[in-house]
Write a protein that holds these residues in place. Structure first.
Motif, PDB file in Angstrom:
ATOM      1  N   LYS A  19      -6.256  -3.739   1.059  1.00 42.86           N
ATOM      2  CA  LYS A  19      -4.827  -3.522   1.308  1.00 42.86           C
ATOM      3  C   LYS A  19      -3.935  -4.215   0.276  1.00 42.86           C
ATOM      4  CE  LYS A  19      -4.301  -2.160   6.066  1.00 42.86           C
ATOM      5  NZ  LYS A  19      -3.452  -2.337   7.263  1.00 42.86           N
ATOM      6  N   LYS A  20      -4.299  -5.441  -0.053  1.00 41.89           N
ATOM      7  CA  LYS A  20      -3.500  -6.179  -1.040  1.00 41.89           C
ATOM      8  C   LYS A  20      -3.497  -5.441  -2.377  1.00 41.89           C
ATOM      9  CE  LYS A  20      -2.865 -10.754  -3.083  1.00 41.89           C
ATOM     10  NZ  LYS A  20      -3.409 -12.139  -3.189  1.00 41.89           N
TER      11      LYS A  20
ATOM     12  N   SER B 295      -1.336  -2.293  -2.212  1.00 44.93           N
ATOM     13  CA  SER B 295       0.091  -2.614  -2.342  1.00 44.93           C
ATOM     14  C   SER B 295       0.487  -2.800  -3.805  1.00 44.93           C
ATOM     15  CB  SER B 295       0.418  -3.884  -1.556  1.00 44.93           C
ATOM     16  OG  SER B 295       1.735  -4.282  -1.805  1.00 44.93           O
TER      17      SER B 295
ATOM     18  N   LYS C  82       6.089   1.806   0.510  1.00 44.24           N
ATOM     19  CA  LYS C  82       4.681   1.703   0.922  1.00 44.24           C
ATOM     20  C   LYS C  82       4.145   0.307   0.618  1.00 44.24           C
ATOM     21  CE  LYS C  82       3.173   6.539   0.396  1.00 44.24           C
ATOM     22  NZ  LYS C  82       2.266   7.450  -0.333  1.00 44.24           N
TER      23      LYS C  82
ATOM     24  N   LYS D 234       5.758  -2.430   2.938  1.00 44.42           N
ATOM     25  CA  LYS D 234       5.198  -2.385   4.299  1.00 44.42           C
ATOM     26  C   LYS D 234       3.890  -3.169   4.378  1.00 44.42           C
ATOM     27  CE  LYS D 234       3.750   0.789   7.958  1.00 44.42           C
ATOM     28  NZ  LYS D 234       3.450   2.192   8.334  1.00 44.42           N
ATOM     29  N   ILE D 235       3.021  -2.961   3.382  1.00 40.40           N
ATOM     30  CA  ILE D 235       1.723  -3.665   3.377  1.00 40.40           C
ATOM     31  C   ILE D 235       1.932  -5.156   3.148  1.00 40.40           C
ATOM     32  CG2 ILE D 235      -0.470  -3.941   2.160  1.00 40.40           C
ATOM     33  CD1 ILE D 235      -0.403  -0.931   1.587  1.00 40.40           C
ATOM     34  N   GLU D 236       2.805  -5.516   2.203  1.00 40.02           N
ATOM     35  CA  GLU D 236       3.034  -6.935   1.894  1.00 40.02           C
ATOM     36  C   GLU D 236       3.574  -7.674   3.117  1.00 40.02           C
ATOM     37  OE1 GLU D 236       1.782  -8.128  -0.558  1.00 40.02           O
ATOM     38  OE2 GLU D 236       1.854  -6.780  -2.255  1.00 40.02           O
ATOM     39  N   GLU D 237       4.441  -7.012   3.868  1.00 42.18           N
ATOM     40  CA  GLU D 237       4.981  -7.637   5.083  1.00 42.18           C
ATOM     41  C   GLU D 237       3.899  -7.784   6.148  1.00 42.18           C
ATOM     42  OE1 GLU D 237       9.701  -6.392   4.797  1.00 42.18           O
ATOM     43  OE2 GLU D 237       8.306  -5.025   5.809  1.00 42.18           O
ATOM     44  N   GLU D 238       3.005  -6.786   6.240  1.00 46.57           N
ATOM     45  CA  GLU D 238       1.884  -6.874   7.186  1.00 46.57           C
ATOM     46  C   GLU D 238       0.961  -8.039   6.819  1.00 46.57           C
ATOM     47  OE1 GLU D 238      -0.086  -3.114   7.034  1.00 46.57           O
ATOM     48  OE2 GLU D 238       1.488  -2.038   8.135  1.00 46.57           O
ATOM     49  N   LEU D 239       0.731  -8.234   5.521  1.00 48.09           N
ATOM     50  CA  LEU D 239      -0.166  -9.290   5.043  1.00 48.09           C
ATOM     51  C   LEU D 239       0.525 -10.651   4.965  1.00 48.09           C
ATOM     52  CD1 LEU D 239      -1.908  -7.366   2.088  1.00 48.09           C
ATOM     53  CD2 LEU D 239      -2.846  -7.805   4.366  1.00 48.09           C
ATOM     54  N   GLY D 240       1.865 -10.652   5.006  1.00 54.36           N
ATOM     55  CA  GLY D 240       2.605 -11.911   4.849  1.00 54.36           C
ATOM     56  C   GLY D 240       2.541 -12.465   3.438  1.00 54.36           C
ATOM     57  N   ASN D 241       2.375 -11.567   2.450  1.00 58.92           N
ATOM     58  CA  ASN D 241       2.264 -11.978   1.047  1.00 58.92           C
ATOM     59  C   ASN D 241       3.664 -12.119   0.437  1.00 58.92           C
ATOM     60  OD1 ASN D 241       1.548 -12.468  -1.596  1.00 58.92           O
ATOM     61  ND2 ASN D 241       0.911 -10.371  -2.025  1.00 58.92           N
TER      62      ASN D 241
END
Length: 450
Positions: free
Chosen positions: A127-128, A131, A156, A159-166
């Motif tokens: 996922k990272k 992103s 897109k 959304k992934i970065e927010e899910e991962l907290g990156n």
């Protein structure tokens, strides 16, 4: 086997030390440790370790804007990853190669590399990495003027970065969305996204990103005519870029400071900064920026009535702009050459440049129209969301209203039928009475006749 493991552990430790130096922008020491680690992996025959170290050396050259050297190492690394079937290594290296090609304005090949990387990352569920690819693809579309596609990929990524907290990834994507608003000349919205990115980058000590955000905010202030605030941001950015040795960033900031001084009619200072920027850009080979600077120098000479020098620089800039298909630079330089030829009474050449200018201007106008439509689309996204959220309630209300109306209609029908029944009954009684009266009258008449 124990000896090999011990050596590999030592190589891992050396690599970690190299990474720590690279994070602090100490690329010289980072390279020393990477090469020590590489030597041990080569002795033990650890191909994955070899590929990883070669890739890190490429990254190290990339950070120093030595793109040709970086590409050499990335390609070596990619070959080994493909041999051993390391999908993650393959995808990371394709992404890194794409970054270099992008910086060299080779958008087509860069996009191919990013999409190869993305396909692999989607397959392995990275996922990272996905992103990062989404963000990079968005950057390509942005540079090509396809802002609608760029925004889709940025969202897109976000959304992934927010899910991962990156946080680093969030900051980068916020900055890129700010770039789209800046292109649309929505400066208030652009600076909002830039400052959100800046705050995150400062918190996580991302020096390179922090400098980029300062530079972007400086550009907004310059466009708003706030020259003092712009120069403050440029100088802060420049100091950080010099500290970490980011040549690309240094050249970009020199150019921006040059433009700022030109706007304030401090031509000599402007020329000094343009020349500093040009020297670095010619070393690292960044086509679009070189074209920008050459055009800026040409305009500076024109404003000082040095038409021959202005013509030379404008021609060099235009040739390079055509090569990398930089439409805004083509528009700028064709207009500049038109003005120069008019001043020097070269009417036929002036006419040719005027035609090119108008043609490019029309193309950009169509792109601006698309941008305006996109801006309206983005603006209405929130309104659409609210509408969708409320439409359910509205439908329920309407259903209840319909139900009430149906019940009322049914009651009205029942009342109507009842009234009709009563009327029929009354009429029937009336008829029946009339019938009785008529019969009685008939009987009386008959009795009289008798």
């Amino acid at each position: 086997a124990k000896s090999v493991n011990n050596k590999n552990s030592m190589a891992d430790a050396l690599n970690t030390q190299g990474v720590s130096f690279a994070i602090r922008a100490n690329y010289k020491d980072a390279l020393i440790y990477y090469k020590k680690s590489l030597k041990i992996y080569e002795e033990t025959g650890d191909k994955k370790g070899i590929a990883s170290m070669i890739n890190n050396i490429g990254l190290n050259y990339n950070y120093q804007s030595n793109y040709e050297e970086a590409l050499i190492y990335y390609k070596k690394s990619l070959k080994i990853y493909e041999e051993i079937g390391d999908n993650k290594g393959n995808s990371d290296t394709y992404n890194n190669i794409g970054l270099i090609l992008h910086k060299q304005d080779n958008f087509k090949e860069a996009l191919i590399c990013y999409k190869k990387s993305l396909k692999i990352k989607e397959g392995i569920g990275d996922k990272k990495g996905m992103s990062s690819c989404y963000n990079n693809i968005g950057l390509i579309y942005n540079d090509q003027g396809n802002y609608e596609e760029a925004l889709i990929y940025y969202k897109k990524s976000l959304k992934i970065e927010e899910e991962l907290g990156n946080k680093k990834g969030i900051a980068e994507t916020l900055h890129n969305i700010g770039n789209i608003y800046k292109t649309h000349r929505d400066y208030d919205k652009a600076i909002e996204f830039y400052k959100r990115s800046l705050i995150i980058r400062e918190k996580i000590n991302d020096k390179k990103g922090f400098a980029v955000s300062l530079n972007a905010i400086g550009l907004i202030y310059e466009n708003q005519g706030k020259y003092k605030e712009a120069l403050d941001n440029y100088n802060k950015s420049l100091a950080i870029q010099q500290e970490i040795g980011n040549l690309h960033g240094i050249a970009h900031t020199y150019n921006n400071i040059g433009v700022l001084y030109k706007e304030q009619k401090e031509y000599q200072k402007a020329m000094d900064y343009y020349m500093k920027s040009l020297k670095i850009c010619e070393e690292i080979g960044s086509g679009t920026i070189i074209s920008n600077i050459l055009g800026n120098i040409g305009m500076l000479f024109y404003q000082q009535n040095n038409y021959q020098q202005a013509q030379d620089y404008a021609h060099r800039s235009l040739a390079l702009a055509n090569k990398v298909n930089a439409l805004e630079n083509i528009e700028f330089n064709s207009n500049l050459l038109y003005l120069i030829y008019k001043k020097t009474h070269k009417d036929s050449k002036a006419l040719g440049m005027l035609e090119l200018y108008n043609e490019t201007k029309d193309t950009l106008a169509k792109m601006d129209l698309n941008d305006l439509l996109l801006k309206e689309k983005v603006k209405k996204e929130y309104e659409v969301k609210i509408y969708k959220d409320s439409i359910g309630n509205l439908i329920n209300i309407n259903k209840l209203a319909d139900k009430d109306a149906a019940l009322q209609s049914k009651k009205d029908q029942q009342t109507f039928l009842l009234v009709c029944f009563v009327l029929v009954l009354v009429f029937s009684i009336f008829i029946f009475n009339r019938f009785r009266i008529t019969n009685r009258q008939k009987k009386v008449i008959q009795d009289q006749h008798q």
